[in-house]
Design an enzyme around this catalytic site. Structure first.
Site, short mmCIF file in Angstrom:
data_model
loop_
_atom_site.label_atom_id
_atom_site.label_comp_id
_atom_site.label_asym_id
_atom_site.label_seq_id
_atom_site.Cartn_x
_atom_site.Cartn_y
_atom_site.Cartn_z
CB SER A 1 3.83 -0.09 -2.04
OG SER A 1 4.71 0.50 -1.11
CE LYS B 1 5.94 3.79 -3.56
NZ LYS B 1 4.98 2.65 -3.54
#
Length: 749
Positions: free
Chosen positions: A620, A663
């Protein structure tokens, strides 16, 4: 192995648990024992029933034993009372609900609005608190979600098939296994007795009788043993009195008489031990079992799983405990006619898995000592029935260390099912989640009821934890923990109901260890000014990552390009794991294609700042690495108020990742104002209300869009973006013409 039930000759009807035959009570006593045992119960002085063992031994007078074992010659009818009759007061399948009505098929028992709004968090329920929700009595009716697993369990219970459940912790594997035990008929249960074998003391005999008869048989043997001991004691005292009288009155040797009396006493006491040894050992007793047995053998050692024989410190001299009295059943024997549940099946040692295969295949397994140094190692019983349904469970890694032959046994005689992590968010399912909260309150027994607003907040949290738009999480154990923490807070405040503010407090208090660590990292980095959230810096980008499953953290990535002393290479530091290292290698393909300079003469240094010993896994951070390296190559600053996450293909497409909600919240806590995420993850964003006004979320589908947003300076930036578009133009045009959708369940990265 002998079996006195008629289950082999007259099998019960499919799914009924009983036959239509009526036992011939004229041959037996009222308690279902043999005539000799019935006489013993009534107090008749007889020795024939005293020797009711499984071996056909003779009594003290040498007479042949004609005990209740002879009932086999009369058609196995003496122990069929509990098999061939049904308790008229007991619940039936129709009263408890059909087997077809398992879990999610059972509607919530509460008033529902006629016209249900799709946005109604209560699914149209007209309630003010969970006190108005009736909790089903049967465990099978409390199962929520897991439609596929529910159907498999239903079929497996009907057909007596084994099941292997694989999925995340807390998704209901053990609850479904317990639910299966409620679906199995109780009338088939058996008691198991172990008898002394006079021919070979180390090979005890085994006998099975219908549930409830084992206690009666043992009690009859004990009563007969008590009567024998009374007779022996009476005879002993008479002999002692005669010896003492003779020695005192006639012989005049009182000391000799006392010595003789002592010898006689010891001889009688020593001899009585043999009579007590004839009492059978009831190792499996289902007399008071309301449903089919459920045995959880998770983490059980070999003896607990397979049965064992206790160590005997007195192994000689007539002081030893008879071997049949030292036999201990294992979970596989206690689960006979029921369910054996083993979670984390891969943690069983190979030897135990091999024995488990035998028990499944043969339907019976002898008990022996599991320790080679124990006296029980010499003891091995006849085969004990192990006709259980096995439910094996575990995470995805469970299949790696599981014995392939054991898995083949389960798959060959049953089903494999993967447990869902989420379920579609519908009004009907929201009503089920309301019932789930009521079930947790009812199960705990110490929590106040939830009011409507608190219920809505729990359902919102279920949405958020699902990580997918339009879905609710099925990791109900963790959600149940939140329900209990909020209830504890309300109880401490002496509140009549759990309110929304209690749930909000509970969300803070019930943070995972990873979330607490992540928050601590964020605060420490602020203290030491390791986090930069304003200005522009070349070669530095704020990346985002997750710790565990529900904890976001900001992870800065720095890049530097230096002349190489040899062939150019990519050097990445920060405890990168395999997937992260592969992501860096993929990014280097785009960099080589993008740069006008000869990359083979340069080294690209990439540092994941302060990752710690846990390292970095997943891909990611791909767009973060690409942006940092391009910024360092061109010496163009990157906006430090911006954070980003996303995977990157070798053609420049930004691919979806997991954990975007956590996140984004981590970036907001760190002071970032804008956050770049993959366009495919836009539907998965479900951040808390407090963060919505703090950050701007920017979805992107190509690396050129990332650079356009992140880099400093119009002229330099426009030149770089134009060059990248010309290099990856085909990928860019294709990505804009296609509708980008993320995977149904992206892996956390």
């Amino acid at each position: 192995m002998s079996n006195d039930t008629d289950s082999d000759e007259n099998p019960p009807a499919e799914g009924s648990g009983f036959t239509d035959e009526t036992p011939d009570s004229s041959q037996h006593g009222d308690d279902g024992l043999s005539e000799e045992h019935a006489n013993a119960e009534a107090g008749t002085d007889t020795d024939t029933g005293a020797n009711a063992g499984a071996d056909g031994r003779s009594d003290d007078s040498g007479r042949e034993d004609h005990d209740d074992r002879g009932d086999r010659d009369r058609g196995h009818d003496s122990y069929n009372d509990s098999v061939d009759t049904v308790d008229p007061d007991g619940p039936t399948d129709r009263e408890n609900g059909s087997i077809e009505e398992l879990g999610s098929d059972v509607e919530v028992d509460a008033e529902v609005k006629d016209d249900v709004d799709e946005d109604d968090l209560l699914g149209g329920l007209k309630i003010s608190s969970t006190a108005e929700i009736d909790v089903p009595d049967r465990l099978v009716d409390q199962v929520i979600g897991q439609e596929h697993a529910r159907d498999v369990v239903m079929k497996a219970a009907k057909q007596r098939r084994h099941v292997m459940m694989i999925g995340s912790p807390g998704t209901g594997k053990s609850m479904l296994a317990k639910a299966m035990s409620e679906l199995l008929p109780k009338e088939e249960l058996q008691d198991v007795l172990v008898y002394h074998n006079p021919d070979d003391g180390n090979n005890p005999k085994v006998r099975t009788v219908p549930a409830g008869k084992g206690d009666q048989i043992v009690d009859a043997h004990k009563e007969e043993a008590r009567k024998r001991n009374q007779m022996r004691s009476f005879l002993m005292w008479i002999i002692i009195a005669i010896v003492l009288g003779y020695s005192l009155i006639i012989a005049g040797q009182i000391l000799l008489g006392i010595l003789a009396a002592g010898v006689i006493y010891l001889a009688f006491r020593y001899g009585s031990r043999g009579g007590d040894a004839m009492i059978p050992n009831l190792i499996v007793n289902n007399a008071d079992t309301a449903t089919a047995p459920f045995e959880d053998a998770t983490g059980a050692h070999a003896g607990a799983l397979l049965g064992d024989v206790r160590h005997d410190p007195f192994q000689s001299g007539g002081m030893e405990t008879p071997s049949h009295d030292r036999v201990e059943p294992g979970s596989i024997h206690k689960a006979n006619k029921g369910v054996l549940y083993i979670d984390e099946i891969n943690t069983l040692d190979i030897r135990s898995q091999q024995h488990l295969m035998t028990a499944i295949q043969e339907g019976e397994f002898s008990i022996t000592g599991q320790s080679e140094r124990s006296s029980g190692a010499m003891v091995q019983t006849e085969a004990v029935p192990t006709d259980f349904i096995m439910i094996a469970a575990g995470n995805l890694d469970a299949m790696e260390n599981m014995h392939p032959a054991l898995r083949s046994r389960i798959k060959g005689y049953g089903y494999e099912v993967y447990m869902d992590d989420t379920i579609e968010d519908t009004p009907d399912m929201r009503r089920k989640y309301t019932r789930f909260i009521a079930q947790e309150v009812n199960k705990d027994g110490r929590l106040p009821d939830y009011n409507a607003e608190a219920i809505e907040e729990i359902i919102l949290e279920a949405r958020r934890r699902a990580g997918r738009k339009g879905h609710l999480t099925l990791e109900l154990r963790n959600l149940g923990g939140l329900v209990r923490v909020a209830g504890d807070i309300a109880r401490a405040a002496d509140a009549d109901y759990v309110r929304r503010d209690h749930v909000l407090q509970a969300k803070g208090r019930s943070r995972s260890i990873e979330q607490q660590l992540a928050d601590d990292y964020i605060e420490r980095r602020k203290d030491y000014e390791l986090q930069v959230s304003d200005g522009y810096q070349a070669g530095r980008v704020n990346g985002l990552a997750v710790m565990g499953e529900d904890s976001g953290i900001m992870l800065p990535v720095m890049a530097e390009v230096t002349p190489s002393q040899g062939p150019g290479q990519v050097i990445a530091t920060g405890q990168l794991k395999e997937m992260a290292q592969e992501a860096v290698d993929n990014v280097s393909a785009i960099i080589k294609k993008f740069s006008d300079e000869n990359i083979s003469e340069k080294d690209m240094h990439i540092q994941f700042v302060q990752t710690g010993q846990q390292g970095v896994d997943g891909d990611s951070a791909s767009i973060t690495v690409a942006t940092a390296v391009i910024s360092a190559l061109e010496n163009v600053g990157v906006d430090q108020s911006l954070a980003m996450t996303g995977s990157l293909s070798v053609r420049g497409d930004v691919l979806p990742v997991g954990g975007v909600t956590h996140k984004i919240e981590a970036a907001a806590k760190s002071g970032c104002e804008r956050i770049i995420i993959p366009a495919a993850n836009s539907q998965d964003v479900m951040i808390e209300e407090e963060y919505e006004e703090m950050v701007e979320i920017i979805p992107v589908s190509h690396i050129s869009e990332v650079l356009d947003i992140a880099l400093e300076g119009e002229a330099e930036k426009d030149s770089l973006v134009a060059r990248l578009k010309s290099i990856t133009g085909s990928a860019l045009s294709q990505s804009k013409n296609e509708t980008v959708s993320g995977p149904s369940n992206p892996s956390p990265q």
